[in-house]
Every structure is written in C-alpha cells, then in structure tokens.
Design an enzyme around this catalytic site. Structure first.
Site, short mmCIF file in Angstrom:
data_model
loop_
_atom_site.label_atom_id
_atom_site.label_comp_id
_atom_site.label_asym_id
_atom_site.label_seq_id
_atom_site.Cartn_x
_atom_site.Cartn_y
_atom_site.Cartn_z
N CYS A 1 99.61 46.78 -67.80
CA CYS A 1 99.87 45.47 -67.20
C CYS A 1 101.34 45.09 -67.26
O CYS A 1 101.85 44.35 -66.42
CB CYS A 1 99.01 44.41 -67.88
SG CYS A 1 99.13 44.41 -69.69
N GLU A 56 95.57 37.20 -70.92
CA GLU A 56 96.71 38.08 -70.60
C GLU A 56 96.28 38.86 -69.37
O GLU A 56 95.41 39.71 -69.43
CB GLU A 56 97.04 39.00 -71.78
CG GLU A 56 98.36 39.72 -71.60
CD GLU A 56 98.17 41.17 -71.22
OE1 GLU A 56 98.46 41.50 -70.04
OE2 GLU A 56 97.75 41.96 -72.06
N GLU A 92 99.71 44.11 -57.75
CA GLU A 92 99.65 45.03 -58.89
C GLU A 92 98.91 46.30 -58.47
O GLU A 92 97.72 46.27 -58.20
CB GLU A 92 98.95 44.37 -60.06
CG GLU A 92 98.97 45.20 -61.33
CD GLU A 92 98.34 44.47 -62.50
OE1 GLU A 92 98.88 44.58 -63.62
OE2 GLU A 92 97.32 43.78 -62.31
N LYS A 142 82.96 42.56 -75.64
CA LYS A 142 82.50 43.35 -74.50
C LYS A 142 83.63 44.25 -74.04
O LYS A 142 84.60 43.80 -73.42
CB LYS A 142 82.05 42.47 -73.34
CG LYS A 142 81.26 43.29 -72.28
CD LYS A 142 81.13 42.60 -70.96
CE LYS A 142 82.29 42.92 -70.03
NZ LYS A 142 82.37 44.36 -69.65
#
Length: 484
Positions: free
Chosen positions: A286, A252, A387, A176
């Site tokens: 990331c 992750e 973040e 996906k």
C-alpha cells in the site's frame, strides 16, 4: 503435499463452520489448491463475538504483567515457528521466502514484544485544583471487542500489528484474515493457545467480505471497534456498515505514493530506493512509491539507471533464495494488473521495460508478470491516479520544486511519500508540504513503531503505533473527586 486444513478458532477451540461450508486457498505459484478453509458466516461470527465478550472482563482486568508475560510468549512462539510461517506466507500469496523469513516473521514477533512492553509504560493525566476544591484524573480502560480485518499482502505481519496492541491494552479480538491468505492466522491462533492466552480472548473467523463473515463483523452490534487495512472502496463500505452502532474505526487504506527525486539527489541511492519502493513484495504494498517524479536535469539518466537496475529484480520461484519478485497473489489480481498495463499503453504511455505476463516453463501456471516501467504518462491517466498494486512504476519529469510538490499532491490518496535530496532545507520544506501520513527522506519502508502510522485523504482515517494505538484501543474516563 496434502491439503492443509484451516478451521475457525472460537472460544479456544478449532471448529468447522456451523454449516460445514469450506473454500479452497489457491497458491499463485502454480494455481493449485493448498488448503481447505472453514468458511465462516454470520452464525460463526456471532459465536466468535460472544466468546470475545465473555472473555473480556477477565482479560481486561488481568494484571498488566500477566498480559505482558503472555504476549512475550506469543512473540517467542512466532520466532520458534518462523520457518513454517514463512513457508506458508510464500505458498499462500507468493512473496519471496527470503522476505517472509527476513522481514515478515521478525516484524510479527516484534509487534508483540513492542506492545507488551509499551502497555506497561503508559501513563495518564491528573488535575489538582485546590481552589476549586477538587482533584481529577484520567482513567484508561480497554475498549472492548475489536474486529481486526487484515489484507493478503503481509498476512501475519499486518494482523499482528492489530492484534498485539489490542491484546496488550486489554481488549479481546475477533480476527478475519484475507481469504487469499488464511493459513498463518490459524498458526497464530495455535501459538496464542500454547502461550496461555485465555480462551475467547483471540478468535479467528475465515471467509469473505460482502454478505459474509466480514460484513457480519462490521455490522455486529457487540463489536466495539474495527481496525482494517485494505482497499479504499472496502473501507468506505465498512464505514457505512459500522454506522449502525457507531463503532470506533481505524483505517489504513490504499495509496498512490509519490517519490520525488531532486536534481541534487545521490542517484545511486535514489535509483535503488525507487526500485525497492516500486517492486518490493511484487509491488503489492500500500505504501509503494511507484509514482516517481524526477527533476528534469537528471530525468534521462535516472530513467536509464532504473532500466539497468531491473536486472537485480529477477522474477522466479519464490522458494528460490535468489528470487526478488514472486507471483502476484492470484490469477484474478494478475488480470487486474495486466489490465492497467494494457490500458496505459492504450492511453499513450511509453513502455520503457517489462509489461509482459511470464508464461514459459514453470511460469505457465502461475501469476507472474515482469516488473514494468512507463514514461510519457498523462498525470490524469488511470495508471497515475489509481492503485495498481503490482510491479508497475511510472516516471515523470518536473522542473521546479513547486511543480514537483504540486504533482506529488495531485492524487486522491495520501498514505506515503519519498523524497531524495542532499539538501536538508529542501527535505524539510517538502516533508512539510507533502500531503501524506508517512514521509521518508532518502529511505523507504523504515518503520518506527512509536511513530503514527496512517494516511491523509482516501488513504484512511486514524493513526496507530505507540501512543496512537493506546488511544484507539482504550476508552478515556475523567474522574473528579470533591476534596473536603
């Protein structure tokens, strides 16, 4: 140009969603629709999982050399359609075309080449115990049906990082892609079919997460494992959903990676590396090292050089070969990033450069923001703790090595860290002390596919890469035989 049509890929066939639903993929370049995408729901996921299950035994028992042949053909197909793939990556999520062509496409092909070869050079252990009258050995068998969920920042590259080892080790896959960037996963499905991958071994369902295709995949009783790259909150939700049948998980997740610049660092390299770590891919990385900690003797000079270095990080049309920073992935994400920028100023941070949304001329319809530098930030402020996932960097001073290390580790995340120093002993001490899954010394974003990749704390669980992917995508079985 006409609207591109993206369909689900199930059992070797491109198909519409069972209920006919579709959604639009919007380019952040000018906020216009570029693709009509089949929107998968639970029924579509059921079909894809069943196709993967039906294909599993045949693929799992295929000769390793046959799997290698197909994977190498997929790598060739990615390279042959590299320009097309790069253009769609840029349209879909805004990354500069030079990065898509020069980094994303080659690495996507390399993921298949690397694991095609690696899978043919794996080994297991044996145990000969004549005094016990037995001989034992380990069998490694393909895990089963794998659900692969990838993010929008490196759409094809991170999907292939999951799909290539899963296929190489004999698993079947239901993929996906992120709803913001679905096109290139569909191209990958075309390439897989042309390469001779058997029907059902690789399937694609497009759609959304909660109460949609993503949730249906993570709760599905016949999906044996989930490999996911994305935001930490989503990872927690997947972990809860996957508990239903104790799926194997590899995550992750997010990051807030520190960059430690010591007083003895080569400042030319440290500044260039910190700019790259902050603004590569619009900061939508990331691993981004956008929390820069600088030893006080060189702090003022470093800050001045960072501001000067922004002249090399121009914002522009991502199809222009000279552009270094394209638009953010969506208008929604632009609003989120601008919220962090406005919030940082409200909390007392000093804006050293940037900080504005670009709206003039061709920028007006897109999701463009200036690369942004903050100083005088509070270590506990949102801009330092959360973040941002945009072209925003904070710079903070520290005095001693111990203080810098403590500040670097003062985060709920632990995906990556960078160290800039010319002292090898210091580099080794800091590398050991940093609570992060990836530490780069005097470099950034250098990946060795043999080494473990993953994070500490809220940056994920598990590791992938080389033997670590082998461990995840296979099951281990002990066989002990009584010897006469």
């Amino acid at each position: 140009m006409s609207m591109h049509k993206v369909r689900n890929f199930i059992g070797g066939q491109f198909v519409d969603a069972a209920d006919g639903a579709t959604f639009e993929s919007i380019t952040p370049i000018d906020n216009t629709p570029i693709a009509e995408v089949a929107e998968a729901k639970a029924q579509d996921v059921d079909r894809a999982v069943q196709a993967a299950r039906d294909a599993f035994d045949g693929w799992a028992n295929a000769a390793p050399q046959e799997r290698k042949r197909v994977l190498l053909a997929i790598a060739d197909g990615i390279e042959a359609r590299g320009d097309e793939i790069a253009e769609w990556e840029t349209r879909d999520m805004g990354k500069p075309i030079t990065a898509a062509r020069g980094k994303d496409v080659p690495r996507s092909a390399e993921n298949f080449r690397y694991f095609a070869e690696y899978a043919n050079h794996t080994s297991t252990v044996a145990s000969d115990r004549p005094w016990a009258g037995s001989f034992g050995y380990e069998l490694r068998e393909p895990l089963g049906v794998v659900g692969a969920i990838s993010p929008w920042n490196f759409p094809l590259m991170l999907m292939t990082w999951k799909v290539a080892p899963a296929l190489a080790f004999g698993c079947t896959v239901v993929a996906k892609p992120a709803e913001q960037s679905p096109v290139t996963c569909g191209i990958l499905a075309e390439i897989c079919a042309e390469a001779g991958l058997p029907d059902g071994v690789f399937n694609v369902v497009n759609g959304f997460g909660p109460d949609a295709a993503g949730e249906a995949m993570t709760t599905h009783q016949d999906v044996d494992a989930i490999t996911f790259t994305g935001e930490s909150g989503t990872g927690r939700a997947i972990m809860r959903a996957a508990a239903g049948n104790l799926k194997k998980l590899s995550f992750e997740l997010g990051g807030k990676s520190p960059t430690l610049v010591m007083a003895d660092a080569d400042l030319d390299e440290a500044v260039a590396g910190s700019l790259l770590g902050s603004f590569l891919n619009q900061g939508e990385v990331c691993l981004a090292g956008n929390r820069v900690l600088v030893q006080r003797p060189v702090y003022e000079e470093f800050c001045a050089r960072m501001v000067d270095g922004l002249s090399d990080w121009n914002v522009g049309d991502p199809f222009d070969a000279g552009t270094k920073v394209g638009p953010l992935v969506s208008m929604e994400h632009l609003d989120k990033v601008m919220g962090y920028i406005d919030g940082a100023e409200a909390q007392g941070a000093k804006l050293l450069a940037g900080g504005e949304r670009l709206t003039d001329g061709a920028f007006g319809k897109g999701a463009y923001v200036q690369p942004t530098i903050f100083v005088d930030v509070d270590q506990q402020s949102r801009i330092c703790r959360e973040e941002v996932f945009g072209p925003v960097v904070t710079i903070q001073p520290f005095d001693s090595e111990e203080e810098g290390l403590a500040m670097a580790n003062d985060t709920p995340y632990g995906l990556a860290a960078m160290v800039w120093t010319q002292d090898l002993n210091r580099a080794n001490r800091l590398s050991r002390g940093l609570k992060a899954g990836n530490v780069w010394v005097n470099c950034f974003f250098v990946r060795d596919l043999q080494l473990p990749f993953g994070g500490f704390k809220q940056s994920g669980s598990g590791r992938e890469g080389g033997p670590y992917s082998y461990e995840f995508f296979t099951e281990s079985k002990a066989v002990v035989t009584k010897m006469g």
